[in-house]
Enzyme design. Structure first.
Site, PDB file in Angstrom:
ATOM      1  N   TYR A  31      28.875 -30.542   8.200  1.00 30.02           N
ATOM      2  CA  TYR A  31      27.934 -30.289   9.266  1.00 30.02           C
ATOM      3  C   TYR A  31      28.236 -31.121  10.425  1.00 30.02           C
ATOM      4  O   TYR A  31      27.373 -31.300  11.427  1.00 30.02           O
ATOM      5  CB  TYR A  31      26.412 -30.717   8.665  1.00 30.02           C
ATOM      6  CG  TYR A  31      25.933 -29.830   7.751  1.00 30.02           C
ATOM      7  CD1 TYR A  31      25.285 -28.505   8.081  1.00 30.02           C
ATOM      8  CD2 TYR A  31      25.699 -29.900   6.420  1.00 30.02           C
ATOM      9  CE1 TYR A  31      24.896 -27.835   7.140  1.00 30.02           C
ATOM     10  CE2 TYR A  31      25.354 -29.411   5.525  1.00 30.02           C
ATOM     11  CZ  TYR A  31      24.895 -28.026   5.847  1.00 30.02           C
ATOM     12  OH  TYR A  31      24.420 -27.226   5.111  1.00 30.02           O
ATOM     13  N   HIS A  36      23.624 -28.280  15.531  1.00 30.01           N
ATOM     14  CA  HIS A  36      22.283 -28.805  15.051  1.00 30.01           C
ATOM     15  C   HIS A  36      22.437 -30.219  14.876  1.00 30.01           C
ATOM     16  O   HIS A  36      21.182 -30.982  14.601  1.00 30.01           O
ATOM     17  CB  HIS A  36      21.857 -28.114  13.686  1.00 30.01           C
ATOM     18  CG  HIS A  36      20.632 -27.794  13.342  1.00 30.01           C
ATOM     19  ND1 HIS A  36      19.665 -27.639  14.409  1.00 30.01           N
ATOM     20  CD2 HIS A  36      19.774 -27.494  12.332  1.00 30.01           C
ATOM     21  CE1 HIS A  36      18.404 -27.203  13.928  1.00 30.01           C
ATOM     22  NE2 HIS A  36      18.582 -27.238  12.547  1.00 30.01           N
ATOM     23  N   PHE A  81      18.281 -33.682   4.885  1.00 28.04           N
ATOM     24  CA  PHE A  81      18.436 -32.493   5.530  1.00 28.04           C
ATOM     25  C   PHE A  81      17.507 -32.281   6.465  1.00 28.04           C
ATOM     26  O   PHE A  81      16.411 -32.758   6.236  1.00 28.04           O
ATOM     27  CB  PHE A  81      18.622 -31.341   4.462  1.00 28.04           C
ATOM     28  CG  PHE A  81      19.999 -31.600   3.716  1.00 28.04           C
ATOM     29  CD1 PHE A  81      21.163 -30.621   4.277  1.00 28.04           C
ATOM     30  CD2 PHE A  81      19.969 -32.159   2.576  1.00 28.04           C
ATOM     31  CE1 PHE A  81      22.241 -31.049   3.779  1.00 28.04           C
ATOM     32  CE2 PHE A  81      21.111 -32.273   2.038  1.00 28.04           C
ATOM     33  CZ  PHE A  81      22.483 -31.558   2.429  1.00 28.04           C
ATOM     34  N   ASN A  83      15.218 -30.024   7.676  1.00 28.68           N
ATOM     35  CA  ASN A  83      13.723 -29.778   7.287  1.00 28.68           C
ATOM     36  C   ASN A  83      13.011 -30.545   6.705  1.00 28.68           C
ATOM     37  O   ASN A  83      11.624 -30.098   6.652  1.00 28.68           O
ATOM     38  CB  ASN A  83      13.840 -28.311   6.635  1.00 28.68           C
ATOM     39  CG  ASN A  83      14.478 -27.130   7.406  1.00 28.68           C
ATOM     40  OD1 ASN A  83      14.681 -27.427   8.510  1.00 28.68           O
ATOM     41  ND2 ASN A  83      14.580 -25.853   7.028  1.00 28.68           N
TER      42      ASN A  83
END
Length: 205
Positions: A31, A36, A81, A83
């Site tokens: 990531y 993001h 993470f 969320n």
């Protein structure tokens, strides 16, 4: 004993931070360069500029203590993470008895054009799930935001778009944005949200 109760009962360190700057993103190499993870990128650069060192805190977040213009600040990269970002942020504010106003959250924003940033003192999540998690855990919308524009995809899934790496051209263009966002975060730490908004709420050079 519940973790939250341990945080309340444990004596606070002698040099508590006055401000917390949290860059949102997802942990892990895959990531690292995605759109993001814009928040991660900014706090990582801010830490490098300030000569800070990262340490892991309870597998919830990477933390880096810095001092900017005489103000002690804590830089945060949640490891929960995106969320579940609020799970990492809430204990840190509680640990040092800081109000939501002492928190700056840096995150990507689909509704801002690439290369732009925008500061604001609070408000809704705008559909950003990481920000919404922090709102839910703090039961407050009063924390400050530094939004990094990534634009919306012309076609395809938004989820796929935000989890894709920046293109080579975008990476080159974003270099100036990371520096500009770091300047804005430093201004917020030293002078507060109004000064930072007045100085930085325009397109990055």
């Amino acid at each position: 004993m519940f973790a939250w109760l341990r945080d309340v009962l444990r004596p606070a360190p002698a040099d508590p931070p006055a401000k917390i700057v949290c860059g949102l993103g997802n942990p892990g190499h895959s990531y690292m360069n995605t759109r993001h993870n814009a928040g991660y990128r900014v706090v990582a650069r801010l830490a490098a500029q300030a000569g800070g060192k990262w340490v892991q805190h309870r597998r919830l977040a990477n933390l880096c203590r810095v001092e900017i213009d005489g103000v002690r600040a804590l830089l945060v990269q949640p490891l929960t993470f995106m969320n579940l970002s609020g799970r990492a942020v809430k204990p840190l504010l509680r640990r040092w008895h800081l109000s939501p106003e002492a928190l700056l959250v840096i995150h990507d924003d689909l509704d801002l054009p690439p290369g732009s940033i925008r500061l604001r003192p609070g408000g809704s999540s705008g559909g950003h799930k990481g920000v919404q998690s922090i709102i839910d855990h703090l039961n407050s919308t009063a924390f400050c935001r530094l939004r990094i524009g990534i634009g919306r995809p012309q076609d395809g899934s938004v989820v796929d778009y935000v989890l894709m790496p920046f293109t080579r051209k975008e990476r080159q263009d974003m270099e100036a944005v990371w520096d500009y966002a770091c300047d804005a975060a430093r201004c917020w730490i030293a002078e507060g949200i109004e000064a930072a908004m007045n100085r930085f709420n325009r397109r990055a050079p």
